[in-house]
Design a protein around this motif. Structure first.
Motif, mmCIF file in Angstrom:
data_model
loop_
_atom_site.group_PDB
_atom_site.id
_atom_site.type_symbol
_atom_site.label_atom_id
_atom_site.label_comp_id
_atom_site.label_asym_id
_atom_site.label_seq_id
_atom_site.Cartn_x
_atom_site.Cartn_y
_atom_site.Cartn_z
ATOM 1 N N ILE A 85 -5.337 -7.836 -12.030
ATOM 2 C CA ILE A 85 -5.897 -9.108 -12.477
ATOM 3 C C ILE A 85 -6.784 -9.714 -11.387
ATOM 4 O O ILE A 85 -7.936 -10.055 -11.626
ATOM 5 C CB ILE A 85 -4.777 -10.095 -12.870
ATOM 6 N N SER A 86 -6.227 -9.867 -10.215
ATOM 7 C CA SER A 86 -6.986 -10.368 -9.069
ATOM 8 C C SER A 86 -6.375 -9.746 -7.826
ATOM 9 O O SER A 86 -5.173 -9.507 -7.773
ATOM 10 C CB SER A 86 -6.911 -11.889 -8.993
ATOM 11 N N ALA A 87 -7.190 -9.509 -6.848
ATOM 12 C CA ALA A 87 -6.713 -8.834 -5.646
ATOM 13 C C ALA A 87 -5.560 -9.605 -5.007
ATOM 14 O O ALA A 87 -5.659 -10.811 -4.789
ATOM 15 C CB ALA A 87 -7.846 -8.682 -4.652
ATOM 16 N N ILE A 88 -4.482 -8.893 -4.739
ATOM 17 C CA ILE A 88 -3.360 -9.548 -4.071
ATOM 18 C C ILE A 88 -3.669 -9.663 -2.584
ATOM 19 O O ILE A 88 -4.517 -8.946 -2.055
ATOM 20 C CB ILE A 88 -2.023 -8.800 -4.309
ATOM 21 N N GLU A 89 -2.973 -10.573 -1.935
ATOM 22 C CA GLU A 89 -3.256 -10.879 -0.542
ATOM 23 C C GLU A 89 -3.044 -9.678 0.367
ATOM 24 O O GLU A 89 -3.823 -9.427 1.276
ATOM 25 C CB GLU A 89 -2.353 -12.033 -0.086
ATOM 26 N N ASN A 90 -1.972 -8.916 0.117
ATOM 27 C CA ASN A 90 -1.655 -7.778 0.973
ATOM 28 C C ASN A 90 -1.441 -6.535 0.103
ATOM 29 O O ASN A 90 -0.318 -6.252 -0.307
ATOM 30 C CB ASN A 90 -0.403 -8.096 1.795
ATOM 31 N N PRO A 91 -2.494 -5.785 -0.179
ATOM 32 C CA PRO A 91 -2.357 -4.629 -1.063
ATOM 33 C C PRO A 91 -1.508 -3.495 -0.484
ATOM 34 O O PRO A 91 -1.075 -2.620 -1.217
ATOM 35 C CB PRO A 91 -3.793 -4.165 -1.292
ATOM 36 N N THR A 92 -1.221 -3.529 0.804
ATOM 37 C CA THR A 92 -0.368 -2.487 1.372
ATOM 38 C C THR A 92 1.089 -2.635 0.930
ATOM 39 O O THR A 92 1.880 -1.723 1.128
ATOM 40 C CB THR A 92 -0.441 -2.481 2.910
ATOM 41 N N ARG A 93 1.414 -3.766 0.331
ATOM 42 C CA ARG A 93 2.764 -3.949 -0.220
ATOM 43 C C ARG A 93 3.044 -2.935 -1.317
ATOM 44 O O ARG A 93 4.182 -2.483 -1.469
ATOM 45 C CB ARG A 93 2.933 -5.364 -0.765
ATOM 46 N N ILE A 94 2.018 -2.569 -2.078
ATOM 47 C CA ILE A 94 2.180 -1.570 -3.131
ATOM 48 C C ILE A 94 2.626 -0.251 -2.512
ATOM 49 O O ILE A 94 3.559 0.401 -2.996
ATOM 50 C CB ILE A 94 0.878 -1.400 -3.942
ATOM 51 N N LYS A 95 1.977 0.128 -1.432
ATOM 52 C CA LYS A 95 2.309 1.364 -0.734
ATOM 53 C C LYS A 95 3.745 1.316 -0.200
ATOM 54 O O LYS A 95 4.493 2.284 -0.293
ATOM 55 C CB LYS A 95 1.320 1.562 0.408
ATOM 56 N N LYS A 96 4.133 0.167 0.349
ATOM 57 C CA LYS A 96 5.469 0.006 0.908
ATOM 58 C C LYS A 96 6.525 0.139 -0.181
ATOM 59 O O LYS A 96 7.556 0.806 0.014
ATOM 60 C CB LYS A 96 5.590 -1.345 1.600
ATOM 61 N N VAL A 97 6.295 -0.470 -1.331
ATOM 62 C CA VAL A 97 7.260 -0.411 -2.424
ATOM 63 C C VAL A 97 7.390 1.018 -2.947
ATOM 64 O O VAL A 97 8.494 1.496 -3.216
ATOM 65 C CB VAL A 97 6.868 -1.388 -3.563
ATOM 66 N N ARG A 98 6.254 1.729 -3.068
ATOM 67 C CA ARG A 98 6.302 3.125 -3.517
ATOM 68 C C ARG A 98 7.117 3.981 -2.551
ATOM 69 O O ARG A 98 7.910 4.821 -2.973
ATOM 70 C CB ARG A 98 4.889 3.687 -3.625
ATOM 71 N N ARG A 99 6.955 3.744 -1.276
ATOM 72 C CA ARG A 99 7.710 4.511 -0.279
ATOM 73 C C ARG A 99 9.193 4.164 -0.313
ATOM 74 O O ARG A 99 10.046 5.036 -0.128
ATOM 75 C CB ARG A 99 7.138 4.277 1.106
#
Length: 69
Positions: A34-48
């Motif tokens: 929808i709109s860019a989140i503030e810290n997109p690396t959170r997605i990577k962290k959750v996947r890991r």
């Protein structure tokens, strides 16, 4: 989430935690679409974190299979 925290969880807690993290991942991806989140690396962290939890579940299943033989 650290590996030491994951190993301290019971099997039921692992399954619940995996479900929670998957739900969190879906929400993060949706919010990022929808709109860019503030810290997109959170997605990577959750996947890991999900991968670490799944690895622990698999490891415990393998251990229980070898113990029953």
């Amino acid at each position: 989430m650290k590996n030491s925290e994951i190993t301290g969880l019971s099997q039921e807690e692992l399954v619940v935690r995996i479900a929670e993290e998957k739900e969190n991942l879906v929400k993060l991806k949706f919010a990022h679409t929808i709109s860019a989140i503030e810290n997109p690396t959170r997605i990577k962290k959750v996947r890991r974190d999900i991968a670490r939890l799944n690895t622990e579940v698999t490891k415990r299943k393998a251990q229980s299979a070898t113990e029953t033989k």
